[in-house]
Design an enzyme around this catalytic site. Structure first.
Site, short mmCIF file in Angstrom:
data_model
loop_
_atom_site.label_atom_id
_atom_site.label_comp_id
_atom_site.label_asym_id
_atom_site.label_seq_id
_atom_site.Cartn_x
_atom_site.Cartn_y
_atom_site.Cartn_z
N LYS A 3 35.21 44.01 51.77
CA LYS A 3 36.26 43.04 52.10
C LYS A 3 37.59 43.79 52.06
O LYS A 3 37.76 44.68 51.21
CB LYS A 3 36.29 41.89 51.09
CG LYS A 3 35.03 41.05 51.08
CD LYS A 3 35.09 39.99 49.99
CE LYS A 3 33.73 39.32 49.84
NZ LYS A 3 33.56 38.65 48.56
N ARG A 51 39.26 48.04 44.45
CA ARG A 51 38.65 47.40 43.28
C ARG A 51 37.57 48.32 42.74
O ARG A 51 36.69 48.78 43.48
CB ARG A 51 38.02 46.07 43.67
CG ARG A 51 37.27 45.44 42.53
CD ARG A 51 36.55 44.19 42.97
NE ARG A 51 35.72 43.69 41.90
CZ ARG A 51 34.55 43.08 42.09
NH1 ARG A 51 34.08 42.90 43.31
NH2 ARG A 51 33.85 42.64 41.08
N HIS A 59 33.20 32.47 36.29
CA HIS A 59 33.23 33.04 37.65
C HIS A 59 31.79 33.07 38.15
O HIS A 59 30.98 33.91 37.71
CB HIS A 59 33.83 34.45 37.66
CG HIS A 59 33.81 35.06 39.03
ND1 HIS A 59 34.94 35.22 39.80
CD2 HIS A 59 32.79 35.48 39.80
CE1 HIS A 59 34.61 35.71 40.98
NE2 HIS A 59 33.30 35.89 41.00
N GLY A 106 29.62 33.62 41.24
CA GLY A 106 29.42 34.06 42.63
C GLY A 106 28.03 34.66 42.71
O GLY A 106 27.14 34.27 41.93
N GLY A 123 27.34 37.56 41.73
CA GLY A 123 27.31 37.98 40.33
C GLY A 123 28.03 36.87 39.57
O GLY A 123 28.99 36.31 40.07
N ARG A 154 23.31 28.34 48.62
CA ARG A 154 23.19 27.34 49.69
C ARG A 154 21.72 27.16 50.08
O ARG A 154 21.24 26.03 50.25
CB ARG A 154 24.00 27.76 50.92
CG ARG A 154 25.47 27.54 50.74
CD ARG A 154 26.25 28.30 51.76
NE ARG A 154 26.15 29.74 51.52
CZ ARG A 154 27.01 30.64 51.94
NH1 ARG A 154 28.05 30.26 52.64
NH2 ARG A 154 26.87 31.91 51.66
N GLY A 177 32.29 31.93 44.44
CA GLY A 177 31.70 31.21 45.58
C GLY A 177 30.94 29.96 45.18
O GLY A 177 31.07 28.90 45.81
N GLY A 217 31.09 28.51 41.96
CA GLY A 217 31.99 27.70 41.13
C GLY A 217 32.95 26.86 41.96
O GLY A 217 33.24 25.71 41.62
N ASN A 272 32.51 26.10 45.38
CA ASN A 272 31.92 25.31 46.47
C ASN A 272 30.75 24.41 46.10
O ASN A 272 30.42 23.50 46.86
CB ASN A 272 31.42 26.26 47.58
CG ASN A 272 32.57 27.02 48.21
OD1 ASN A 272 33.46 26.41 48.78
ND2 ASN A 272 32.55 28.33 48.08
N GLU A 278 41.84 37.38 44.14
CA GLU A 278 41.72 38.75 43.63
C GLU A 278 42.59 39.74 44.40
O GLU A 278 43.18 40.64 43.81
CB GLU A 278 40.25 39.19 43.69
CG GLU A 278 39.40 38.46 42.65
CD GLU A 278 37.92 38.49 42.96
OE1 GLU A 278 37.53 37.93 44.00
OE2 GLU A 278 37.16 39.06 42.18
P1 ADP Z 1 30.29 37.73 45.55
O1 ADP Z 1 29.91 37.87 44.11
O2 ADP Z 1 29.38 38.46 46.47
O3 ADP Z 1 31.77 37.91 45.85
P2 ADP Z 1 30.82 34.94 46.21
O4 ADP Z 1 31.85 34.67 45.17
O5 ADP Z 1 31.23 35.01 47.63
O6 ADP Z 1 29.94 36.21 45.83
O7 ADP Z 1 29.69 33.80 46.04
C1 ADP Z 1 28.51 33.83 46.78
C2 ADP Z 1 27.66 32.64 46.34
O8 ADP Z 1 28.40 31.44 46.61
C3 ADP Z 1 26.35 32.55 47.10
O9 ADP Z 1 25.29 32.20 46.20
C4 ADP Z 1 26.62 31.39 48.04
O10 ADP Z 1 25.44 30.69 48.37
C5 ADP Z 1 27.52 30.51 47.21
N1 ADP Z 1 28.22 29.56 48.07
C6 ADP Z 1 29.17 29.81 48.99
N2 ADP Z 1 29.52 28.67 49.64
C7 ADP Z 1 28.76 27.67 49.10
C8 ADP Z 1 28.63 26.26 49.33
N3 ADP Z 1 29.37 25.65 50.24
N4 ADP Z 1 27.74 25.58 48.57
C9 ADP Z 1 26.98 26.19 47.63
N5 ADP Z 1 27.05 27.51 47.37
C10 ADP Z 1 27.92 28.24 48.09
#
Ligand code: ADP
Length: 411
Positions: A17, A101, A212, A214, A216, A296, A342, A344, A346, A394
């Protein structure tokens, strides 16, 4: 030092990114942001996109990105082509400084700083302290130095936020000779935690837990803005079960897997790498669900009645709930709980499942507020603990560090 164009790069095991900001004494103006993801997904195509400051996609393509080098080539071409078009179609300038990063700098590199050959060598020594991230960051640092040899590069560490962890949480209970080799709790996601604190200013609650979540996932107990405990340990593989990582696990499990790998191999040379792969890339939500690490897709599978997906998500929410309980004990109570990352930000279902059963600590969700999107408070107004959703920023934190380091070095 007004109007410095600062490029920041934030790379993971399957994505790069990047974004560029014009940075001044107080203002930050986004000039562009983009990403390449799906790196190394075999036959599946990855995505490459760039957005302008108005969030309009000016590049949006599917590309075969078999490895990191091909992914970085896409970024490189985009950065250079903008420069060539400086006559008319320029969309962003030549960077005056670049921030990278880096998840963990090991025991000797604890401060954000300018990249030098010695620094790269030192980071190399500790690549296994962030096995999915640091090798990628080092590759990108080297490539960026080749691309813009005259531009100063800086590292922004995730471990920086946790650099003052109290000894009781920092020291890991291993024989002292391993502690002397650098084995300790470094934690991760520090740049995200810093960005939450920054967004809460000037009213940072005294007893704060940030989750956090995501690909991870980690959680931090923060007192008066300072990290006092965090779930990830020496590496980002520890703590909460996450997308492809085990989280905390009985060390006996590692020994069992290692012995099995040694039995199955002729010379045992790759056993450590295979063990790392098993616990960092094949485990967690992917390992338990047997199909995916993507929340998702897990949610869709649960709706379709998939019991493995249900179990994986139950383990995820359960371990987070346990950590929240533990950190309330560590902090002696709680003023605010923040969800970010992601999942947390969404996934309202995950937030509701994590918080259910925590009412005894004053953590209550308002179902309607929880279904809203963006930066929202999801607890009722009269709740003793405020529960919030705050998207991480970030890149902005990295730009701030780079700008500060540039300003310091020009004095
Ligand atoms: P990274 O650690 O790679 O930066 P992210 O913070 O982008 O990860 O988070 C990715 C996670 O967020 C994935 O498991 C993805 O399915 C989840 N996610 C993203 N959008 C949604 C959504 N609308 N509903 C549920 N989960 C979501």
């Amino acid at each position: 030092m007004p109007g410095l164009p600062v490029l920041v790069l934030n790379s993971g095991s399957s994505s790069i990114k990047f974004s560029m900001y014009e940075s001044g004494e107080s203002a930050r103006r986004k000039l562009m942001e983009g990403a390449v993801d799906g790196i190394g997904s075999g036959e599946k195509e990855g995505k490459f996109w760039i957005k302008d400051p108005n969030d309009r996609k000016i590049v949006d393509q599917s590309s075969h990105v078999p490895d990191l080098a091909s992914a970085f080539k896409l970024v490189e071409d985009a950065l250079l082509s903008a420069e060539k078009h400086s006559g008319g179609e320029q969309t962003w300038p030549h960077p005056a400084a670049i921030g990278h990063r880096v998840v963990c700098g090991g025991p000797t590199i604890t401060e954000n700083q300018r990249v030098s050959p010695e620094l790269i060598e030192e980071l190399e020594r500790y690549v296994h302290f962030a096995p999915l991230h640091n090798p990628v960051a080092l590759f990108i640092i080297r490539e960026t130095l080749k691309l813009f040899p005259e531009v100063p590069n800086f590292i922004c560490l995730d471990s920086y936020f946790h650099r003052n962890l109290p000894e009781v949480t920092r020291r890991l209970p291993v024989p002292a000779k391993y502690t002397e080799m650098g084995v300790q709790r470094f934690g991760a996601h520090g740049i995200s935690y810093e960005s939450i604190i920054e967004q809460l200013k000037p009213s940072v609650p005294s007893r704060l837990i940030v989750a956090h979540l995501g690909n991870g996932a980690s959680i931090a107990a923060i007192r008066d803005g300072q990290s006092i405990d965090t779930s990830m340990g020496l590496t980002p593989t520890g703590g909460i079960i996450s997308g492809t990582r085990t989280g905390d696990i009985d060390p006996g499990v590692l020994l069992f897997i290692l012995r099995e790998l040694l039995k199955a191999s002729d010379d045992g040379k790759h056993a450590a790498d295979e063990l790392e792969d098993a616990v960092s890339k094949q485990a967690g939500l992917l390992g338990v669900s047997k199909t995916t690490n993507d929340m998702r897709d897990l949610r869709k599978a649960i709706v379709a009645g998939n019991a493995d997906a249900r179990l994986a998500v139950d383990q995820f929410t359960y371990t987070i709930r346990k950590f929240i309980g533990a950190y309330i004990a560590v902090l002696g109570g709680l003023d605010m709980l923040v969800f970010t990352g992601g999942i947390g930000v969404n996934d309202s279902d995950s937030r509701a499942e994590i918080c259910s059963g925590l009412e005894c600590f004053g953590i209550v969700l308002d179902a309607q507020r929880n279904s809203a999107r963006g930066d929202v408070t999801i607890s009722p107004d009269d709740s003793s603990v405020t529960v919030r959703v705050i998207p991480p920023e970030e890149d902005l934190i990295m730009v701030n560090h780079v700008y500060r380091l540039m300003a310091e070095s020009s004095h």
